[in-house]
Design a protein around this motif. Structure first.
Motif, mmCIF file in Angstrom:
data_model
loop_
_atom_site.group_PDB
_atom_site.id
_atom_site.type_symbol
_atom_site.label_atom_id
_atom_site.label_comp_id
_atom_site.label_asym_id
_atom_site.label_seq_id
_atom_site.Cartn_x
_atom_site.Cartn_y
_atom_site.Cartn_z
ATOM 1 N N TRP A 30 0.821 -1.211 0.000
ATOM 2 C CA TRP A 30 0.000 0.000 0.000
ATOM 3 C C TRP A 30 0.852 1.257 0.000
ATOM 4 N N VAL A 31 1.883 1.316 0.840
ATOM 5 C CA VAL A 31 2.645 2.540 1.005
ATOM 6 C C VAL A 31 3.560 2.818 -0.182
ATOM 7 N N THR A 32 3.975 1.774 -0.908
ATOM 8 C CA THR A 32 4.849 1.974 -2.066
ATOM 9 C C THR A 32 4.082 2.023 -3.372
ATOM 10 N N GLY A 33 2.855 1.524 -3.382
ATOM 11 C CA GLY A 33 2.102 1.461 -4.622
ATOM 12 C C GLY A 33 2.643 0.425 -5.585
ATOM 13 N N GLN A 34 3.398 -0.540 -5.063
ATOM 14 C CA GLN A 34 4.002 -1.572 -5.898
ATOM 15 C C GLN A 34 3.482 -2.957 -5.504
ATOM 16 N N VAL A 35 3.664 -3.884 -6.396
ATOM 17 C CA VAL A 35 3.342 -5.275 -6.100
ATOM 18 C C VAL A 35 4.557 -5.862 -5.377
ATOM 19 N N VAL A 36 4.584 -5.719 -4.071
ATOM 20 C CA VAL A 36 5.744 -6.134 -3.284
ATOM 21 C C VAL A 36 5.733 -7.652 -3.101
ATOM 22 N N ARG A 37 6.847 -8.263 -3.458
ATOM 23 C CA ARG A 37 7.027 -9.698 -3.217
ATOM 24 C C ARG A 37 8.304 -9.874 -2.399
ATOM 25 N N PRO A 38 8.202 -10.302 -1.156
ATOM 26 C CA PRO A 38 9.411 -10.506 -0.350
ATOM 27 C C PRO A 38 10.335 -11.508 -1.023
ATOM 28 N N ARG A 39 11.603 -11.393 -0.699
ATOM 29 C CA ARG A 39 12.566 -12.373 -1.219
ATOM 30 C C ARG A 39 12.424 -13.696 -0.475
ATOM 31 N N GLN A 40 11.995 -13.604 0.787
ATOM 32 C CA GLN A 40 11.834 -14.815 1.578
ATOM 33 C C GLN A 40 10.965 -14.511 2.788
ATOM 34 N N VAL A 41 10.156 -15.481 3.185
ATOM 35 C CA VAL A 41 9.371 -15.411 4.417
ATOM 36 C C VAL A 41 9.580 -16.716 5.172
ATOM 37 N N GLN A 42 9.781 -16.614 6.474
ATOM 38 C CA GLN A 42 9.959 -17.839 7.260
ATOM 39 C C GLN A 42 9.306 -17.675 8.632
ATOM 40 N N PHE A 43 8.921 -18.804 9.204
ATOM 41 C CA PHE A 43 8.289 -18.837 10.521
ATOM 42 C C PHE A 43 9.021 -19.833 11.410
ATOM 43 N N SER A 44 9.068 -19.518 12.692
ATOM 44 C CA SER A 44 9.679 -20.453 13.641
ATOM 45 C C SER A 44 8.738 -21.612 13.969
ATOM 46 N N GLN A 45 7.441 -21.415 13.737
ATOM 47 C CA GLN A 45 6.468 -22.449 14.053
ATOM 48 C C GLN A 45 6.223 -23.373 12.857
ATOM 49 N N ALA A 46 5.507 -24.437 13.107
ATOM 50 C CA ALA A 46 5.128 -25.370 12.037
ATOM 51 C C ALA A 46 3.993 -24.780 11.212
ATOM 52 N N ARG A 47 3.841 -25.263 9.995
ATOM 53 C CA ARG A 47 2.767 -24.798 9.113
ATOM 54 C C ARG A 47 1.422 -25.186 9.702
ATOM 55 N N ILE A 48 0.463 -24.251 9.647
ATOM 56 C CA ILE A 48 -0.875 -24.514 10.209
ATOM 57 C C ILE A 48 -1.974 -24.395 9.158
ATOM 58 N N GLY A 49 -1.589 -24.192 7.898
ATOM 59 C CA GLY A 49 -2.585 -24.071 6.840
ATOM 60 C C GLY A 49 -2.038 -24.578 5.535
ATOM 61 N N PRO A 50 -2.867 -24.573 4.465
ATOM 62 C CA PRO A 50 -2.403 -25.024 3.154
ATOM 63 C C PRO A 50 -1.248 -24.164 2.645
ATOM 64 N N LEU A 51 -0.254 -24.810 2.057
ATOM 65 C CA LEU A 51 0.921 -24.101 1.570
ATOM 66 C C LEU A 51 0.559 -23.097 0.478
ATOM 67 N N ALA A 52 -0.427 -23.425 -0.331
ATOM 68 C CA ALA A 52 -0.832 -22.517 -1.410
ATOM 69 C C ALA A 52 -1.346 -21.197 -0.854
ATOM 70 N N GLY A 53 -2.001 -21.236 0.313
ATOM 71 C CA GLY A 53 -2.499 -20.005 0.922
ATOM 72 C C GLY A 53 -1.378 -19.075 1.340
#
Length: 223
Positions: A30-53
């Motif tokens: 929103w603040v940049t007005g761009q389609v921002v795609r992070p280079r990487q996202v990670q969580f310390s916890q286990a996955r709790i939902g579908p990977l596609a989501g």
């Protein structure tokens, strides 16, 4: 951006952590007005939902059960200017913040708050009129008499604080080689260039022109 939520003894749920990082990415878009795609996202916890989501929300691969939770953004995105930036509005926000902080600060912080206010004022052209004591008092949320009393208790002089702020602002302005000396003089609230020259010689022992010439890198032509 590494996210370590802390809320006393009450732990955050995995859903809250995922929501915070998703909000960071959404806000960046929103603040940049761009389609921002992070280079990487990670969580310390286990996955709790579908990977596609996850991939749909973040626009990149997401890893789980890592050492920490966080979002990796490209430096070019972090360095890009904000398209909706408003310099005048930012100045108003700074002045308001200075006023509110001054009202909450201890008297010993008065000199710092007054100097910060003067520095903001000196960023805008003053056309030969210096920031006045009454304006300073109003900006700091004080009466002029209260400001004078507090400054006296701290051994401060309004003239001396203004002189120091002008000195700092003058050096910064002279570093801009294409800025005329007359314009700098007016922007600092001096009625005449000759008055500015005398003040600058008192600060540095030389004229503004001499100081600018000495500060110019070797081989650079005069403006």
């Amino acid at each position: 951006m590494v996210y370590h939520p802390r809320q006393g003894a009450l732990a955050f749920s995995p859903h809250q952590i995922e929501a915070v990082l998703a909000a960071v990415v959404a806000f960046a878009r929103w603040v940049t007005g761009q389609v921002v795609r992070p280079r990487q996202v990670q969580f310390s916890q286990a996955r709790i939902g579908p990977l596609a989501g996850y991939r749909e929300a973040f626009g990149c691969a997401v890893e789980f059960e890592q050492a920490f939770s966080g979002v990796l953004l490209d430096n070019a995105l972090l360095d890009a200017p904000l398209p909706q930036a408003d310099e005048q509005l930012a100045r108003l926000h700074r002045e308001h913040a200075t006023t509110r902080l001054a009202a909450l600060s201890a008297p010993a912080d008065l000199a710092q708050a007054l100097h910060a206010w003067m520095a903001d004022q000196l960023q805008a052209p003053l056309h030969g009129k210096a920031p006045e004591r009454a304006q300073a008092a109003a900006a700091l949320g004080l009466s002029e008499r209260t400001l004078a009393r507090r400054m006296q208790a701290l051994g401060l002089s309004y003239t001396a604080v203004l002189d120091a702020a002008r000195h700092q602002a003058a050096l910064h302005a002279l570093a801009q080689a294409d800025r005329p000396l007359g314009e700098i003089s007016q922007s600092l609230g001096f009625a005449e260039p000759s008055v500015f020259n005398r003040a600058f010689r008192r600060w540095t022992g030389c004229t503004p022109g001499q100081w600018r010439q000495a500060a110019r890198p070797p081989g650079e032509p005069s403006a």
